[in-house]
Design an enzyme around this catalytic site. Structure first.
Site, PDB file in Angstrom:
ATOM      1  N   HIS A  89     -54.274  24.239  65.779  1.00 56.56           N
ATOM      2  CA  HIS A  89     -55.242  24.039  66.867  1.00 56.56           C
ATOM      3  C   HIS A  89     -55.447  25.292  67.691  1.00 56.56           C
ATOM      4  O   HIS A  89     -54.680  26.251  67.607  1.00 56.56           O
ATOM      5  CB  HIS A  89     -54.793  22.876  67.767  1.00 56.56           C
ATOM      6  CG  HIS A  89     -53.562  23.179  68.561  1.00 56.56           C
ATOM      7  ND1 HIS A  89     -52.299  22.976  68.070  1.00 56.56           N
ATOM      8  CD2 HIS A  89     -53.401  23.682  69.802  1.00 56.56           C
ATOM      9  CE1 HIS A  89     -51.414  23.340  68.983  1.00 56.56           C
ATOM     10  NE2 HIS A  89     -52.052  23.788  70.048  1.00 56.56           N
ATOM     11  N   HIS A  95     -56.698  25.746  79.113  1.00 58.25           N
ATOM     12  CA  HIS A  95     -55.462  24.991  78.855  1.00 58.25           C
ATOM     13  C   HIS A  95     -54.430  25.200  79.976  1.00 58.25           C
ATOM     14  O   HIS A  95     -53.678  24.297  80.310  1.00 58.25           O
ATOM     15  CB  HIS A  95     -54.894  25.445  77.507  1.00 58.25           C
ATOM     16  CG  HIS A  95     -53.657  24.743  77.051  1.00 58.25           C
ATOM     17  ND1 HIS A  95     -53.423  23.404  77.276  1.00 58.25           N
ATOM     18  CD2 HIS A  95     -52.582  25.201  76.355  1.00 58.25           C
ATOM     19  CE1 HIS A  95     -52.249  23.070  76.752  1.00 58.25           C
ATOM     20  NE2 HIS A  95     -51.716  24.138  76.197  1.00 58.25           N
ATOM     21  N   HIS A 217     -48.565  32.231  77.685  1.00 60.06           N
ATOM     22  CA  HIS A 217     -49.721  31.335  77.887  1.00 60.06           C
ATOM     23  C   HIS A 217     -50.471  31.728  79.167  1.00 60.06           C
ATOM     24  O   HIS A 217     -51.689  31.854  79.169  1.00 60.06           O
ATOM     25  CB  HIS A 217     -49.264  29.879  78.023  1.00 60.06           C
ATOM     26  CG  HIS A 217     -49.139  29.136  76.718  1.00 60.06           C
ATOM     27  ND1 HIS A 217     -48.145  29.381  75.810  1.00 60.06           N
ATOM     28  CD2 HIS A 217     -49.897  28.152  76.177  1.00 60.06           C
ATOM     29  CE1 HIS A 217     -48.293  28.568  74.767  1.00 60.06           C
ATOM     30  NE2 HIS A 217     -49.354  27.809  74.970  1.00 60.06           N
TER      31      HIS A 217
HETATM   32 ZN   LIG Z   1     -51.771  24.291  72.209  1.00 58.85          ZN
END
Ligand SMILES: [Zn+2]
Length: 266
Positions: A89, A95, A217
């Protein structure tokens, strides 16, 4: 400079022109070679079913229901339900940091780019908590040249060989902490400086498994990069020279979603 005559300019320009022309013909023939089979294409996505490795704690992740059967209805259809972050994905910038790009808003040109493959199978084999050092990226650049703007950087850890064995792939200790390799914040910072389009890895997460702050992230998504997780076997990709086509689901407002990724081999 008068002494620098026309023939000299030609002598300088001609090889450059030739190189450009050759590059274009080469690129065209790579695409044209796909249907004939001359250009090899690797599919870097896993098929989606209910037996993939979910993130710890995700109990419901995929369901498919048959709605119509040929024998009964004359045609076959299903409906399905799945998590946005399951199987191979894409993580959209939205996110993590609020107010960022959702999966449908990622500019199309960011979804095409040269593949930069950083091979850390040796390090990952010795240390499950390995984090990519920035020096390894500089080392790649010494051999292949500066990472081009718009590149998609893939971390090849060899973890795909454990897929889809939940126990081996997550590699959790007795406290439930996972242990698999990933990018380091320093590596992410360098790649952001290079203006790459996205980062990818053959593990559950761009951050190493034991991370609790998801620093990569925050950095990468915050800088507008997307992330590709649970990539299929990368062993056939060259370190440089392949071209990637990244095709995520166009899910309006999505934090990410399933993605099909093709690598065109040189
Ligand atoms: Zn992810």
């Amino acid at each position: 400079m008068a002494a620098f005559g026309r023939s000299n300019i030609l002598a300088v320009c001609f090889p450059v022109l030739l190189a450009l022309l050759f590059q274009n013909t080469h690129r065209d023939s790579v695409l044209e070679g796909v249907p004939s089979g001359k250009t090899r294409v690797l599919d870097l996505s896993y098929a989606i079913n209910d037996k993939l490795v979910p993130w710890p704690g995700d109990e419901r992740f995929f369901e498919a229901t048959v709605n119509a059967r040929v024998e009964k209805n004359g045609y076959f259809t299903r409906s399905f339900w799945m998590l946005e972050h399951y199987g191979t994905h894409l993580d959209a910038p939205a996110h993590f940091p609020p107010g960022k790009t959702t999966v449908d808003q990622i500019p199309v040109k960011q979804l095409f780019g040269p593949a930069v493959v950083i091979d850390v199978r040796a390090e990952s084999g010795k240390n499950s908590d390995y984090q990519l050092a920035a020096a390894r990226i500089e080392n790649w650049e010494k051999r292949h040249g500066r990472i081009p703007e718009g590149a998609i950087v893939l971390l090849r850890t060899g973890w795909a060989s454990r897929w889809p064995d939940v126990r081996k792939y997550r590699n959790q200790d007795e406290k439930g902490k996972m242990h698999f390799p990933g990018f380091s914040p320093q590596a992410a910072k360098l790649l952001i400086e290079r203006k790459v389009s996205g980062l990818g890895c053959d593990t559950l997460s761009i951050d190493h498994g034991a991370s609790s702050d998801y620093a990569v992230h925050h950095l990468a998504l915050g800088a507008g990069l997307y992330q590709l997780e649970n990539l299929a076997d990368l062993s056939e990709l060259p370190e440089a020279g392949a071209f990637l086509i990244v095709a995520p689901i166009k899910l309006e407002g999505g934090s990410g979603g399933p993605v099909r990724i093709f690598a065109l081999l040189p």
